[in-house]
Write a protein that holds these residues in place. Structure first.
Motif, PDB file in Angstrom:
ATOM      1  N   ALA B 245    -108.327 -48.725  28.811  1.00 35.06           N
ATOM      2  CA  ALA B 245    -107.433 -47.685  28.279  1.00 35.06           C
ATOM      3  C   ALA B 245    -106.354 -47.322  29.295  1.00 35.06           C
ATOM      4  O   ALA B 245    -105.182 -47.154  28.927  1.00 35.06           O
ATOM      5  CB  ALA B 245    -108.239 -46.447  27.888  1.00 35.06           C
ATOM      6  N   VAL B 246    -106.734 -47.222  30.567  1.00 35.52           N
ATOM      7  CA  VAL B 246    -105.753 -46.907  31.616  1.00 35.52           C
ATOM      8  C   VAL B 246    -104.664 -47.968  31.657  1.00 35.52           C
ATOM      9  O   VAL B 246    -103.466 -47.666  31.712  1.00 35.52           O
ATOM     10  CB  VAL B 246    -106.461 -46.770  32.996  1.00 35.52           C
ATOM     11  CG1 VAL B 246    -105.441 -46.768  34.133  1.00 35.52           C
ATOM     12  CG2 VAL B 246    -107.318 -45.508  33.036  1.00 35.52           C
ATOM     13  N   GLU B 247    -105.073 -49.232  31.573  1.00 40.23           N
ATOM     14  CA  GLU B 247    -104.100 -50.338  31.600  1.00 40.23           C
ATOM     15  C   GLU B 247    -103.179 -50.296  30.381  1.00 40.23           C
ATOM     16  O   GLU B 247    -101.971 -50.489  30.493  1.00 40.23           O
ATOM     17  CB  GLU B 247    -104.840 -51.690  31.617  1.00 40.23           C
ATOM     18  CG  GLU B 247    -105.381 -52.079  32.967  1.00 40.23           C
ATOM     19  CD  GLU B 247    -104.307 -52.078  34.053  1.00 40.23           C
ATOM     20  OE1 GLU B 247    -103.266 -52.729  33.856  1.00 40.23           O
ATOM     21  OE2 GLU B 247    -104.511 -51.396  35.079  1.00 40.23           O
ATOM     22  N   LEU B 248    -103.783 -50.050  29.198  1.00 41.08           N
ATOM     23  CA  LEU B 248    -102.986 -50.028  27.969  1.00 41.08           C
ATOM     24  C   LEU B 248    -101.993 -48.862  27.972  1.00 41.08           C
ATOM     25  O   LEU B 248    -100.864 -49.001  27.509  1.00 41.08           O
ATOM     26  CB  LEU B 248    -103.899 -49.941  26.736  1.00 41.08           C
ATOM     27  CG  LEU B 248    -104.723 -51.195  26.426  1.00 41.08           C
ATOM     28  CD1 LEU B 248    -105.758 -50.899  25.335  1.00 41.08           C
ATOM     29  CD2 LEU B 248    -103.827 -52.350  25.985  1.00 41.08           C
ATOM     30  N   MET B 249    -102.417 -47.716  28.507  1.00 41.09           N
ATOM     31  CA  MET B 249    -101.500 -46.571  28.562  1.00 41.09           C
ATOM     32  C   MET B 249    -100.358 -46.838  29.535  1.00 41.09           C
ATOM     33  O   MET B 249     -99.229 -46.414  29.307  1.00 41.09           O
ATOM     34  CB  MET B 249    -102.262 -45.298  28.931  1.00 41.09           C
ATOM     35  CG  MET B 249    -103.130 -44.809  27.765  1.00 41.09           C
ATOM     36  SD  MET B 249    -103.867 -43.203  28.013  1.00 41.09           S
ATOM     37  CE  MET B 249    -105.119 -43.575  29.236  1.00 41.09           C
ATOM     38  N   LYS B 250    -100.672 -47.557  30.613  1.00 39.21           N
ATOM     39  CA  LYS B 250     -99.635 -47.925  31.576  1.00 39.21           C
ATOM     40  C   LYS B 250     -98.538 -48.728  30.878  1.00 39.21           C
ATOM     41  O   LYS B 250     -97.348 -48.525  31.100  1.00 39.21           O
ATOM     42  CB  LYS B 250    -100.263 -48.733  32.727  1.00 39.21           C
ATOM     43  CG  LYS B 250     -99.481 -48.649  34.028  1.00 39.21           C
ATOM     44  CD  LYS B 250    -100.013 -49.596  35.077  1.00 39.21           C
ATOM     45  CE  LYS B 250    -101.306 -49.113  35.723  1.00 39.21           C
ATOM     46  NZ  LYS B 250    -101.868 -50.118  36.656  1.00 39.21           N
ATOM     47  N   LYS B 251     -98.959 -49.650  29.997  1.00 40.18           N
ATOM     48  CA  LYS B 251     -97.987 -50.460  29.255  1.00 40.18           C
ATOM     49  C   LYS B 251     -97.112 -49.606  28.349  1.00 40.18           C
ATOM     50  O   LYS B 251     -95.996 -49.987  28.010  1.00 40.18           O
ATOM     51  CB  LYS B 251     -98.724 -51.498  28.393  1.00 40.18           C
ATOM     52  CG  LYS B 251     -99.230 -52.674  29.193  1.00 40.18           C
ATOM     53  CD  LYS B 251     -99.727 -53.776  28.291  1.00 40.18           C
ATOM     54  CE  LYS B 251    -100.396 -54.881  29.119  1.00 40.18           C
ATOM     55  NZ  LYS B 251    -101.170 -55.801  28.300  1.00 40.18           N
ATOM     56  N   GLU B 252     -97.660 -48.460  27.915  1.00 39.73           N
ATOM     57  CA  GLU B 252     -96.881 -47.557  27.060  1.00 39.73           C
ATOM     58  C   GLU B 252     -96.087 -46.548  27.888  1.00 39.73           C
ATOM     59  O   GLU B 252     -95.451 -45.643  27.340  1.00 39.73           O
ATOM     60  CB  GLU B 252     -97.810 -46.824  26.078  1.00 39.73           C
ATOM     61  CG  GLU B 252     -98.632 -47.779  25.238  1.00 39.73           C
ATOM     62  CD  GLU B 252     -98.730 -47.342  23.784  1.00 39.73           C
ATOM     63  OE1 GLU B 252     -97.782 -46.702  23.278  1.00 39.73           O
ATOM     64  OE2 GLU B 252     -99.757 -47.650  23.164  1.00 39.73           O
ATOM     65  N   GLY B 253     -96.150 -46.692  29.198  1.00 41.15           N
ATOM     66  CA  GLY B 253     -95.324 -45.857  30.074  1.00 41.15           C
ATOM     67  C   GLY B 253     -96.015 -44.612  30.600  1.00 41.15           C
ATOM     68  O   GLY B 253     -95.357 -43.728  31.150  1.00 41.15           O
ATOM     69  N   PHE B 254     -97.333 -44.512  30.415  1.00 35.76           N
ATOM     70  CA  PHE B 254     -98.043 -43.322  30.907  1.00 35.76           C
ATOM     71  C   PHE B 254     -99.045 -43.714  31.985  1.00 35.76           C
ATOM     72  O   PHE B 254     -99.960 -44.495  31.746  1.00 35.76           O
ATOM     73  CB  PHE B 254     -98.780 -42.618  29.758  1.00 35.76           C
ATOM     74  CG  PHE B 254     -97.862 -42.075  28.701  1.00 35.76           C
ATOM     75  CD1 PHE B 254     -97.165 -40.898  28.931  1.00 35.76           C
ATOM     76  CD2 PHE B 254     -97.680 -42.746  27.498  1.00 35.76           C
ATOM     77  CE1 PHE B 254     -96.295 -40.376  27.963  1.00 35.76           C
ATOM     78  CE2 PHE B 254     -96.819 -42.246  26.527  1.00 35.76           C
ATOM     79  CZ  PHE B 254     -96.121 -41.061  26.753  1.00 35.76           C
TER      80      PHE B 254
END
Lengths: 339, 339
Positions: B245-254
């Protein structure tokens, strides 16, 4: 704050939400029934081009939602929330459809009562100002229900005369905060009622106490009488369940016979179609409402309708453990203005 | 009418409902975990005096509801609606409890995301003026979940390192339209998200995309940043799901690392308790919220919380048919005023 709840279990909508459009799609058997003319689509094959009945059911639900939205001249992203459920474990029909539709989902489970539960929550979201357009939907499928709840179809088990035929179909209703369609004026949320029925081939008897309880509560909460409605129609009690509900309501002081029927009775011609006690399933009240009943409301042949979807909370697990089958029923009043 | 929806999927409550009381009750294993001090009750035996784990789970839920209501110095009939669900097919834990409690029931299914779905609908009913007091509740049980979703416990199957331990427990939150408790300010309703995970022993991976999607949508819809929350906590991603989830949110800019954890990680000490990736189940986020987190809010150690219950829509039927496991996550923002 002024609470919009009246009596014990009923919500009165202050700005009654409009049912702008509906869509219904059914399987081949339902398409040979007495309400055939009112469905948007009748399948030739209940697999609907899919590899499994489960994926076919999910496609039915997706199709019903898509048709209802397009009839309203809207696109899928115009919808604020999708609200619904089905009979399958983990709501796979609904959730796989919601995945493809990419709509925020409130997933519900109320067995065959889910359709009116979805309309209730949809109307709450609209009347409360939390949304402007929502879609309420449910589905069921004869073949997915038989193998989940009873026996593999390949066994060819004989069906008892009190058994019902799960409807293959899906209905979807597009609700908007304003519009010219019939409006949702009241919603009575049911309690779980259990009179100790343990016959898995008599779901009507398991649901009848809940239906009677919800109808009696609705009439008490609203101060209305049965005669205030052009039609009071339950979800899927079938003919034996209907008779039990009539008796139970009589004990509560309400004589409801003349303007009272059941979607499960109306959807099939049991003499010609060998459906025994009648239709059932989450799709039953959904397609009867979204097809036939909605049309009667639009034509003003019915102006005040009480729809009471009824659910048997039948679990093979708890049943095998010796537990009885409780029921639940939720009611919505739908009214069409004008002459 | 002024729509209280902001952005694509988020409801902003105009009169944020208060969480007046909570109650949590857990099994023996949870009672040995790091959050033991915060539960209202810890069972000595996970059968809870019943003949089956299923009926024990239902009793857990009934008990949690009863405790939450009594803490609020109210009686069961004071409650307008009960809203909730569980993991078991046909929601037997919830429906058998609702039968005994005799409360009108909105039954929900969102797998392990159901707790925040229930709080969301509860807050909608209160903020919209449809009710004054509602109870939101969910439950899960290790032994009922294992035999429904995986294998008979008697087989003694080895558990993979990515597998999670279903929490035995139930949480209930009593919501009221006004009160001094922490308030529900926002609710972000999730979409069904599916990145094609097919490993039934890695539910965290199946849920992480939905969690990341809901958190990113919540932040975008509200214009808030991760730093606006003292804590962002998911339901039951476990340690591997959390990292995804941390990685996926990073991709969304968070970039969300510091103030981000997961109820499934916090509820057990995986080194001592052999719980592998962490806790899971409808009861996981419910008991962590109703126990530990609610206490932190009352003590004002946490003033702004984003709780994101996460559900893997895992169906043994569709899985056996070769389908992947979609996920869904619903978020609620809970805030405590004052210094």
């Amino acid at each position: 704050m002024a609470v919009k709840k009246i009596g014990r279990q009923t919500i009165k909508f202050s700005s009654p939400p409009s049912i702008l459009t509906t869509a219904s799609i059914v399987g081949p058997k339902e398409g040979q029934g007495p309400l055939a003319d009112y469905y948007d689509e009748v399948l030739e094959d209940d697999l609907f081009g899919e590899d499994s009945w489960e994926m076919a059911e999910s496609k039915l639900l997706k199709e019903a939602v898509t048709i209802a939205i397009s009839k309203g001249k809207l696109k899928i992203p115009d919808i604020d929330f999708m609200i619904g459920g089905d009979l399958l474990n983990q709501l796979i029909s609904t959730t796989f459809a919601a995945r493809d539709l990419e709509l925020p989902l409130y997933g519900l489970y109320g067995a065959c009562s889910t359709f009116t539960e979805a309309i209730s929550i949809g109307a709450v979201l609209l009347d409360g100002g939390f949304a402007d357009k929502v879609i309420a939907t449910t589905s069921s499928h004869f073949s997915t229900a038989e193998r989940q709840f009873r026996y593999p179809l390949e066994l060819g088990n004989q069906r008892s005369l009190t058994s019902q035929w799960t409807v293959t179909g899906s209905g979807a209703a597009l609700l908007t905060s304003s519009g010219n369609g019939p409006v949702v004026t009241y919603s009575t949320i049911g309690k779980v009622v259990d009179l100790g029925i343990t016959d898995v081939n008599n779901m009507g008897a398991a649901m009848a106490p809940a239906a009677a309880n919800t109808i009696a509560t609705h009439l008490t909460d609203t101060g209305r009488g049965p005669e205030d409605y052009d039609l009071i129609i339950t979800g899927d009690l079938g003919k034996y369940g209907r008779d039990i509900a009539v008796e139970l309501m009589k004990k509560e002081g309400f004589r409801i016979v003349k303007n009272f029927t059941d979607c499960g009775i109306e959807i099939f011609d049991d003499k010609k179609q060998d459906t025994h006690a009648g239709g059932s399933g989450c799709g039953c009240s959904a397609v009867v409402f979204c097809g036939f009943l909605y049309r009667q409301l639009i034509l003003k042949k019915i102006k005040k309708l009480l729809l009471v979807s009824t659910g048997a909370l039948f679990s093979p697990t708890s049943f095998q453990q010796g537990e009885s089958i409780p029921g639940i029923a939720h009611a919505i009043a739908v009214e069409m203005k004008g002459n």
